[in-house]
Write a protein that holds these residues in place. Structure first.
Motif, short mmCIF file in Angstrom:
data_model
loop_
_atom_site.label_atom_id
_atom_site.label_comp_id
_atom_site.label_asym_id
_atom_site.label_seq_id
_atom_site.Cartn_x
_atom_site.Cartn_y
_atom_site.Cartn_z
N PRO A 68 28.04 33.28 9.37
CA PRO A 68 28.32 32.12 10.23
C PRO A 68 28.66 30.87 9.45
O PRO A 68 27.96 29.86 9.48
CB PRO A 68 27.00 31.95 11.01
CG PRO A 68 25.95 32.47 10.08
CD PRO A 68 26.60 33.60 9.32
N PRO A 70 30.20 27.49 8.95
CA PRO A 70 30.60 26.47 9.94
C PRO A 70 32.09 26.17 9.92
O PRO A 70 32.68 25.87 10.96
CB PRO A 70 29.76 25.25 9.53
CG PRO A 70 28.59 25.81 8.77
CD PRO A 70 29.12 27.02 8.07
N HIS A 100 23.82 38.16 16.64
CA HIS A 100 22.98 37.42 17.59
C HIS A 100 22.32 36.21 16.94
O HIS A 100 21.84 35.32 17.64
CB HIS A 100 21.91 38.35 18.17
CG HIS A 100 20.99 38.93 17.13
ND1 HIS A 100 21.37 39.96 16.30
CD2 HIS A 100 19.72 38.62 16.77
CE1 HIS A 100 20.37 40.26 15.48
NE2 HIS A 100 19.37 39.47 15.75
N LEU A 101 22.29 36.16 15.60
CA LEU A 101 21.67 35.03 14.91
C LEU A 101 22.63 33.86 14.70
O LEU A 101 22.22 32.79 14.27
CB LEU A 101 21.12 35.48 13.55
CG LEU A 101 20.01 36.55 13.59
CD1 LEU A 101 19.54 36.90 12.18
CD2 LEU A 101 18.84 36.09 14.45
N TRP A 102 23.92 34.06 14.99
CA TRP A 102 24.87 32.94 14.89
C TRP A 102 24.56 31.93 15.99
O TRP A 102 24.04 32.29 17.06
CB TRP A 102 26.30 33.44 15.07
CG TRP A 102 26.83 34.24 13.90
CD1 TRP A 102 26.12 34.95 12.99
CD2 TRP A 102 28.20 34.41 13.55
NE1 TRP A 102 26.95 35.56 12.09
CE2 TRP A 102 28.24 35.25 12.41
CE3 TRP A 102 29.40 33.96 14.08
CZ2 TRP A 102 29.43 35.63 11.79
CZ3 TRP A 102 30.59 34.33 13.47
CH2 TRP A 102 30.61 35.15 12.33
N ASP A 103 24.91 30.67 15.75
CA ASP A 103 24.67 29.69 16.80
C ASP A 103 25.67 29.89 17.94
O ASP A 103 26.66 30.62 17.81
CB ASP A 103 24.75 28.26 16.26
CG ASP A 103 26.11 27.93 15.64
OD1 ASP A 103 27.14 28.46 16.13
OD2 ASP A 103 26.15 27.14 14.69
N ALA A 104 25.41 29.29 19.08
CA ALA A 104 26.19 29.56 20.30
C ALA A 104 27.68 29.28 20.10
O ALA A 104 28.51 30.11 20.51
CB ALA A 104 25.63 28.76 21.46
N PRO A 105 28.11 28.13 19.52
CA PRO A 105 29.55 27.91 19.34
C PRO A 105 30.21 28.97 18.46
O PRO A 105 31.32 29.43 18.74
CB PRO A 105 29.62 26.52 18.70
CG PRO A 105 28.33 25.86 19.09
CD PRO A 105 27.32 26.94 19.12
N ALA A 106 29.51 29.37 17.39
CA ALA A 106 30.08 30.37 16.49
C ALA A 106 30.19 31.72 17.19
O ALA A 106 31.18 32.44 17.04
CB ALA A 106 29.24 30.50 15.22
N ARG A 107 29.17 32.09 17.98
CA ARG A 107 29.23 33.35 18.72
C ARG A 107 30.38 33.32 19.73
O ARG A 107 31.08 34.32 19.93
CB ARG A 107 27.92 33.61 19.46
CG ARG A 107 26.79 34.11 18.59
CD ARG A 107 25.70 34.78 19.43
NE ARG A 107 25.23 33.94 20.52
CZ ARG A 107 24.27 33.03 20.43
NH1 ARG A 107 23.67 32.82 19.27
NH2 ARG A 107 23.89 32.33 21.49
N SER A 108 30.55 32.19 20.37
CA SER A 108 31.63 32.06 21.34
C SER A 108 32.99 32.22 20.66
O SER A 108 33.88 32.92 21.17
CB SER A 108 31.54 30.71 22.05
OG SER A 108 32.58 30.57 22.98
N ASP A 136 24.54 38.90 24.56
CA ASP A 136 25.09 37.56 24.68
C ASP A 136 26.41 37.61 25.44
O ASP A 136 27.25 38.47 25.18
CB ASP A 136 25.32 36.98 23.28
CG ASP A 136 25.67 35.50 23.31
OD1 ASP A 136 26.80 35.19 23.72
OD2 ASP A 136 24.80 34.69 22.95
#
Length: 918
Positions: A68, A70, A100-108, A136
């Motif tokens: 992840p 940034p 699943h450990l990535w933050d929400a914006p990165a997962r999106s 997710d």
């Protein structure tokens, strides 16, 4: 850590074969196109290991391990640019572990990039995510491959691999039961043990999977945002301990939480369901069993007891005695032993009028054993818990319970019951020789105090010897015994009571022994009484014995009725351990009747239930039936697969009966595909006298196939040798097809002036016995004989009847033989369909081409077709010229491609007909 055990890293991946095939398909497709896949599984199941395996296996281009970052993962566009740059025009595998450990914006951004992966070129995106909570939404559209816990044999192989087999049997069973198929948890528990603990020289730390070990594997997945959420998680985890499955009633949890939370919080706004939980209707469960166990283990002892107390109050107020007592026993602090409470718990567990599943009764007996002060009483209750676990289809739980029940001071009856359960566990999944010894010991220990259970153990020991093909041991186990005091025919008419079951077992025992001793005239009456009992009985065990006796007598209709009634009774009781056995008898009955599609249906279901119940031995029998069913269809790959899987277990566990059936299936597939030499070689090992002869109760069934293969292979004397014994078997009448098969075999060996009458006799006997498949086989052989004697009109009639019979019972590979014979007569039974290179060949050339493609020599082809080698040479030259080839190797390639195309068209037609998806 409590010791210095060195646990090696696993040298290979155990299990997960289906998942690796899915990953391999992704990797193999990358040189041509991109792809994406999400590996999902609870913590500890091996997601990272599989990701690493895929990265090591990829050779077509670079591998990018993406984290992840940034900058690189800020937006979908940035991420796609990163992938294009890394690929640089070549195939690229991108591995993302623990997405699943990535933050929400990165997962999106990751999810959107996966949807537009084609724009990045030949890029394969392989992600892993923990399934301890709902998927997710950003990753929900990805194709998912789910990881399941390892099956017990795979987990055992992993443990043996990393400990070099040093674990003592009792320690091994305890670790495997505690791990519940989670490889990381199994390894973590093993690392805690000292060498002395691993070898059983010192007691194991209790519990082996303690809170610290569970947290280590779960990796913090059990964290909850608030005290109320923690209470809900703990309440669900506690409620599952006295449940029959992984989910619990949401109303029970709600009412328990009302009693648990202080009154001042009763009006607080309801919180959303914690992410670790899933709701289906009115049931709640954890996404991950490991997380559920971790939540319970890390709960404060006082809070755990309070939760159990609240659950007990709700259940007791609703009249649920057994789960209420269990929770009450877990809610109290104080001495480890509580004899009064143990007695109450065991009494309710033993109460047959109280509705409770076997698994819950097993838990109750085990808890009662923990509370029991007397060692002998404790051993008895652990044994009762193991019995219930076995009935629930959980042998992996029964084994450690039996280990806990070991006590030399226990009465003989208690030790005998423990050996009985141990033997039944091994009979379902273990070396059947070991099962025979345990069951024989159980019979001797139970003889004085519990004669009915001793008889059960003795008959089960005979079953083990039967499965092993050990005739002397089977006869010794079935030695004459006194008839039941109130038994006899009168007891069989009684609808209920232990004397009825004892009488059934007595008559079965007497009849089996007479049959094995060759006293066929004395076997019919006692076995017939057992069969008759199946018409009115409603309990599983007598019904199963009735089905077995009917199969011994050849009464396949009675076997089907008793097997179906047994299956219904087993399902009504909820016994997971007996269901595979009932389906086994049903499958055998259908097979003996020649109804192969029905046999296949029962065997497929039986295989699934056997694997769920941890019964590899029963699964091997079902695979042998599936191989026999597939051997008459055009599925050589299916036959080979089922045979290999059946033999793998059969050879390891000494299952001579399953091995003989599987080898017979392989030979019958050879015979159906026109390979009599191979079939005769296989079958000769099974039916000819000698130490390697097949199972004593099965080899006679394979004799007709051997004779049919031996005649074109030129082994006439061997065929005549086995027919002498087969004639006695046919006279007994235990196989409804045997008389017709005997006449057919004699026709194959007879001179021309007698063969005609013998074939007609065989067909007349088939008309009496019924069964499409065997009658069609006789008609096919008769039609071949008539064609070679230049009687085309009669041959066409017989071959047409054979073709119709084969098509009616789904015998595709045999139907192909009938079509080839009809074409050789100039008939055209069916349209040829899509043209193939083989369509340029005459019927005789096509038959020769197929034989040669299978590896047969010209002499072998000549013997199989009843022509001279000169004729084969002539036609083979014509085949080479028609196909434009120069070698037998090229011919094998052309025939193989044509057969694959025909199989593909047949599969597509079947899917279109049945509405199945490709």
């Amino acid at each position: 850590m409590t010791g210095e055990t060195t646990v090696r890293t696993a040298v290979r991946i155990h299990g997960h074969g289906a998942q690796r095939r899915a990953l391999r398909a992704l990797l193999d497709g990358l040189p041509a196109h991109g792809g994406r896949l999400l590996l999902a599984g609870e913590p500890g199941l091996g997601r990272t290991t599989l990701l690493q395996w895929a990265a090591r296996s990829f050779r077509a281009g670079p591998v990018l391990h993406l984290g992840p970052d940034p900058e690189a993962t800020a937006t979908e566009g940035h991420l796609l640019d990163t992938l294009r740059a890394a690929a640089d025009g070549a195939p690229l595998l991108v591995c993302v572990d623990d997405a699943h450990l990535w933050d929400a914006p990165a997962r999106s951004a990751l999810g959107r990039a996966a949807e537009h992966l084609d724009s990045a070129g030949r890029v394969g995106l392989l992600l892993s995510a923990a399934s301890d909570r709902a998927v997710d939404p950003a990753l929900a559209r990805l194709p998912v491959v789910r990881l399941d816990p390892l099956a017990p044999p795979r987990a055992a192989a992993l443990l043996d691999d990393v400990t070099d087999g040093a674990a003592a049997p009792a320690v091994r069973e305890r670790l495997l039961a505690e791990a519940e198929g989670n490889p990381a948890l199994l390894l973590a528990m093993t690392r805690r043990l000292s060498p002395a603990e691993l070898r059983g020289h010192r007691p194991l730390p209790g519990p082996p999977a303690d809170a610290a070990t569970l947290v280590e594997v779960a990796g913090g997945a059990e964290a909850a945002p608030s005290a109320r959420a923690r209470d809900m998680l703990l309440t669900v985890a506690a409620a599952v301990r006295a449940s029959d499955g992984p989910d619990v009633d949401a109303g029970l949890v709600r009412d328990a939480l009302r009693r648990l939370r202080p009154a001042r919080e009763s009006g607080a706004r309801p919180e959303p369901l914690p992410a670790q939980l899933a709701r289906a209707g009115d049931r709640l469960r954890f996404h991950s069993p490991l997380v559920r166990r971790t939540v319970y283990a890390i709960g404060a002892p006082d809070r755990r007891r309070a939760v159990h107390g609240a659950l007990a109050e709700v259940l007791e107020s609703g009249g649920d005695r057994l789960p209420g007592l269990l929770h009450r026993s877990w809610s109290l602090s104080g001495p480890a032993r509580d004899p009064a409470r143990a007695d109450r718990l065991a009494a309710v567990a033993a109460d047959g009028t109280a509705p409770a599943p076997y698994r819950l009764r097993a838990t109750a007996y085990a808890r009662a054993a923990e509370l029991t002060a007397d060692p002998a009483g404790r051993a008895e209750r652990y044994t009762a818990a193991a019995e219930q676990a076995l009935l629930a289809g959980r042998p992996e739980q029964a084994r450690p319970l039996l280990a806990a029940a070991r006590d030399r001071a226990a009465p003989a009856a208690v030790r005998g019951r423990a050996e009985l359960v141990r033997g039944l566990v091994e009979l379902g999944d273990g070396p059947v020789g070991d099962a025979h010894q345990s069951l024989s010991l159980a019979a001797s220990l139970l003889a004085e105090a519990a004669p009915a259970e001793a008889a059960t153990a003795a008959l089960a020991a005979a079953d083990a010897a039967w499965a092993a093909g050990d005739l002397p041991a089977c006869l010794a186990t079935l030695a004459p015994e006194p008839a039941p005091r109130t038994g006899g025919a009168a007891s069989l008419r009684r609808p209920h009571g232990p004397t009825t079951v004892a009488a059934v077992m007595h008559h079965h025992r007497v009849g089996m022994r007479a049959l094995l001793e060759g006293r066929l005239d004395r076997a019919g009456a006692p076995l017939g009484q057992v069969v008759e009992r199946g018409r009115t009985e409603d309990r599983p065990e007598p019904l199963l014995r009735s089905a077995a006796a009917a199969l011994l007598l050849g009464d396949v209709d009675a076997a089907r009725r008793a097997g179906a009634r047994a299956l219904a009774a087993v399902r009504q009781l909820g016994s997971q351990s007996l269901e595979p056995r009932a389906l086994e008898y049903l499958a055998y009955a259908e097979l003996r009747a020649g109804r192969h599609p029905q046999a296949r249906t029962h065997a497929e279901e039986g295989l699934r239930t056997a694997l769920r119940a941890g019964q590899r031995n029963t699964a091997a029998h079902h695979r042998a039936v599936l191989a026999l069913a597939a051997s008459i269809e055009e599925e050589p790959d299916a036959v080979a697969r089922h045979v290999a899987e059946a033999l793998e277990t059969a050879r390891r566990h000494g299952l001579a009966q399953a091995a003989t059936l599987a080898q017979w299936a392989a030979a019958r597939a050879d015979l159906g595909r026109g390979r009599p030499f191979d079939a005769a070689d296989r079958l000769g090992l099974l039916v000819l006298p000698g130490p390697g002869r097949g199972h004593f109760a099965v080899w006679r069934l394979a004799v007709p196939c051997f004779v049919e293969a031996a005649v074109p292979a030129g082994r006439h004397e061997e065929a005549r040798e086995v027919l002498t014994d087969f004639a006695g078997w046919a006279a007994f009448g235990a196989d409804p097809q045997a008389a017709a098969q005997l006449a057919r075999c004699r026709a194959l060996l007879a001179p021309p002036d007698r063969a005609d009458d013998l074939y007609r006799q065989a067909l007349a006997r088939h008309d009496e016995a019924g069964g499409d498949f065997e009658r069609a086989r006789t008609a096919l052989l008769y039609g071949k004989w008539l064609r070679r004697r230049r009687r085309p009109r009669e041959a066409r009639d017989r071959l047409g009847a054979a073709l119709a019979g084969f098509e009616r019972c789904g015998a595709g590979v045999w139907a192909a033989q009938a079509r080839d014979e009809l074409r050789a007569l100039g008939a055209a039974p069916h349209a040829t369909g899509t043209p193939t290179p083989l369509g340029r060949l005459t019927p005789q050339q096509l038959r020769i081409a197929r034989y040669v493609a299978e590896g047969a020599t010209n002499r072998e082809v000549a013997l199989a077709l009843g022509v001279s080698t000169r004729t084969v040479d002539y036609h083979l030259r014509k085949v080479f010229a028609a196909l434009g080839i120069r070698s037998r190797l090229e011919l094998a390639r052309v025939v193989g491609q044509a057969e694959q195309g025909r199989a593909a068209r047949r599969t597509a037609a079947h899917q279109e007909k049945t509405g199945a998806r490709p």
